[in-house]
Scaffold this motif. Structure first.
Motif, PDB file in Angstrom:
ATOM      1  N   LEU A 151     -83.265  25.597 -17.681  1.00 54.28           N
ATOM      2  CA  LEU A 151     -84.590  25.127 -17.284  1.00 54.28           C
ATOM      3  C   LEU A 151     -84.871  25.458 -15.825  1.00 54.28           C
ATOM      4  N   PHE A 152     -83.835  25.352 -14.985  1.00 54.36           N
ATOM      5  CA  PHE A 152     -83.997  25.597 -13.558  1.00 54.36           C
ATOM      6  C   PHE A 152     -83.655  27.034 -13.173  1.00 54.36           C
ATOM      7  N   GLY A 153     -83.107  27.789 -14.110  1.00 53.96           N
ATOM      8  CA  GLY A 153     -82.803  29.194 -13.853  1.00 53.96           C
ATOM      9  C   GLY A 153     -81.756  29.428 -12.792  1.00 53.96           C
ATOM     10  N   VAL A 154     -80.824  28.470 -12.635  1.00 58.08           N
ATOM     11  CA  VAL A 154     -79.788  28.612 -11.614  1.00 58.08           C
ATOM     12  C   VAL A 154     -78.614  29.413 -12.164  1.00 58.08           C
ATOM     13  N   VAL A 155     -77.809  29.943 -11.259  1.00 54.60           N
ATOM     14  CA  VAL A 155     -76.652  30.737 -11.655  1.00 54.60           C
ATOM     15  C   VAL A 155     -75.581  29.823 -12.256  1.00 54.60           C
ATOM     16  N   SER A 156     -75.031  30.230 -13.392  1.00 58.52           N
ATOM     17  CA  SER A 156     -73.910  29.502 -13.988  1.00 58.52           C
ATOM     18  C   SER A 156     -72.721  30.444 -14.130  1.00 58.52           C
ATOM     19  N   TYR A 157     -71.563  29.867 -14.376  1.00 57.65           N
ATOM     20  CA  TYR A 157     -70.319  30.629 -14.329  1.00 57.65           C
ATOM     21  C   TYR A 157     -69.473  30.335 -15.562  1.00 57.65           C
ATOM     22  N   GLY A 158     -68.736  31.343 -15.995  1.00 56.99           N
ATOM     23  CA  GLY A 158     -67.879  31.146 -17.150  1.00 56.99           C
ATOM     24  C   GLY A 158     -66.723  32.128 -17.132  1.00 56.99           C
ATOM     25  N   VAL A 159     -65.778  31.919 -18.027  1.00 55.32           N
ATOM     26  CA  VAL A 159     -64.642  32.828 -18.169  1.00 55.32           C
ATOM     27  C   VAL A 159     -64.642  33.410 -19.573  1.00 55.32           C
ATOM     28  N   HIS A 160     -64.234  34.675 -19.677  1.00 60.78           N
ATOM     29  CA  HIS A 160     -64.074  35.343 -20.966  1.00 60.78           C
ATOM     30  C   HIS A 160     -62.719  36.033 -20.968  1.00 60.78           C
ATOM     31  N   ALA A 161     -61.992  35.881 -22.052  1.00 59.00           N
ATOM     32  CA  ALA A 161     -60.692  36.548 -22.187  1.00 59.00           C
ATOM     33  C   ALA A 161     -60.687  37.386 -23.457  1.00 59.00           C
TER      34      ALA A 161
END
Length: 325
Positions: A151-161
């Protein structure tokens, strides 16, 4: 079954499947959807007019973009929020020297009240997981409920393996299929392990947790075998498969939910990618893997350079420095 009519039907189906196949660049386009100023400044400016900039008092930076339609539908408590329709900004008006905890408290109260009103489908997926928002220099500014970040269009972070085996038959990947009951991208193919990174969580610790939760990989196995190989970044614009409202913005950095795991060869993985079977950001992670392992090269991929640069987008928002203390 070699009658002429059967042959004609099979030939037609093969042609349809071929023409619908997605190129690697199209797969990247699907994930990195937000326009680039450099490509067409006039189009970019017009597109930006569809959004309000999200700001926080005391921080001299735009932190995300909120769709105008969402701004109009959202209830902004006047004691903490200022909506400037002329300059198209939404500002959280806590004190300039407010602590992250104080900002986060106001954000949480605002979001919980909005979720009770039930005007946004995306807020019905409340997870009680907190995502961090950063000021310039990677300084922690505040946190918000995970499902509200688009909704706020902020940067989010995640991990992928990517879990794979290599033997005389070549590379094979452990590919999970997302459960049909998932809120987002049900039934699509995924990376072996993937998940969002909560506030105060470091990338490798997030991987250890997600590997145990999603793939039942013991912690000691993950710590011994996993290694960091880099990151991809992209500016995703959500479609109906993501659940909730469409066109919400999701800029991301990616360093009992799975229905099944299967071993895929390189060719089977390429075919599934071309058929659009993978979740968009997971497709990008696989393309990155193929580049790093020399499967995709400038010699066999005509869009090699554009693909490579598009998977490492520089955002106009502040981002985290997960290695800073």
């Amino acid at each position: 079954m070699h009658c002429p009519s059967c042959f004609a039907i099979n030939f037609t189906l093969d042609v349809v499947a071929y023409t619908m196949a997605k190129s690697n660049l199209e797969l990247v386009d699907e994930c990195d959807k937000f326009p680039y100023y450099e490509d067409n400044p006039a189009f970019y400016a017009a597109h930006l007019k569809k959004h309000h900039a999200f700001r926080v008092n005391g921080c001299d930076a735009v932190l995300g973009y909120i769709l105008n339609s969402a701004v109009a539908k959202f209830h902004w408590p006047a004691e903490y929020w200022t909506v400037d329709s002329t300059n198209q900004t939404v500002t959280l008006n806590t004190a300039p020297d407010a602590t992250p905890e104080q900002r986060s408290k106001v954000m949480d109260e605002t979001l919980r009240a909005e979720a009770k009103r039930g005007n946004f489908e995306v807020l019905k997926g409340w997870r009680n997981e907190m995502y961090a928002v950063y000021a310039p220099g990677g300084k922690f500014l505040l946190e918000m409920e995970r499902c509200a970040t688009p909704l706020f269009g902020v940067v989010s972070y995640g991990v992928h393996a990517t879990c794979y085996v290599e033997d005389e038959h070549g590379l094979q990947f452990w590919v999970p299929k997302r459960a049909k009951t998932k809120q987002t991208y049900p039934g699509m193919l995924d990376n072996s392990v993937a998940g969002g990174m909560s506030t105060n969580e470091r990338p490798f610790e997030c991987l250890v947790r997600e590997a145990e939760e999603e793939a039942s990989l013991p912690e000691d196995v993950t710590r011994a075998a996993a290694k960091s190989v880099g990151c991809v970044s992209y500016f995703y614009v959500r479609d109906s498969r993501a659940g909730g409202e469409v066109d919400l913005l999701q800029p991301e950095v990616d360093d009992g939910e799975v229905e099944e795991f299967k071993l895929y060869t390189v060719e089977e993985t390429k075919k599934a990618l071309a058929n659009g079977e993978f979740k968009p950001n997971c497709a990008v992670v696989f393309i990155d893997f193929f580049i790093r392992h020399g499967i995709l090269t400038p010699e066999n991929e005509p869009d090699y350079f554009q693909i490579l640069t598009r998977m490492h987008r520089r955002f106009e928002f502040p981002t985290a420095s997960h290695f800073a203390h």
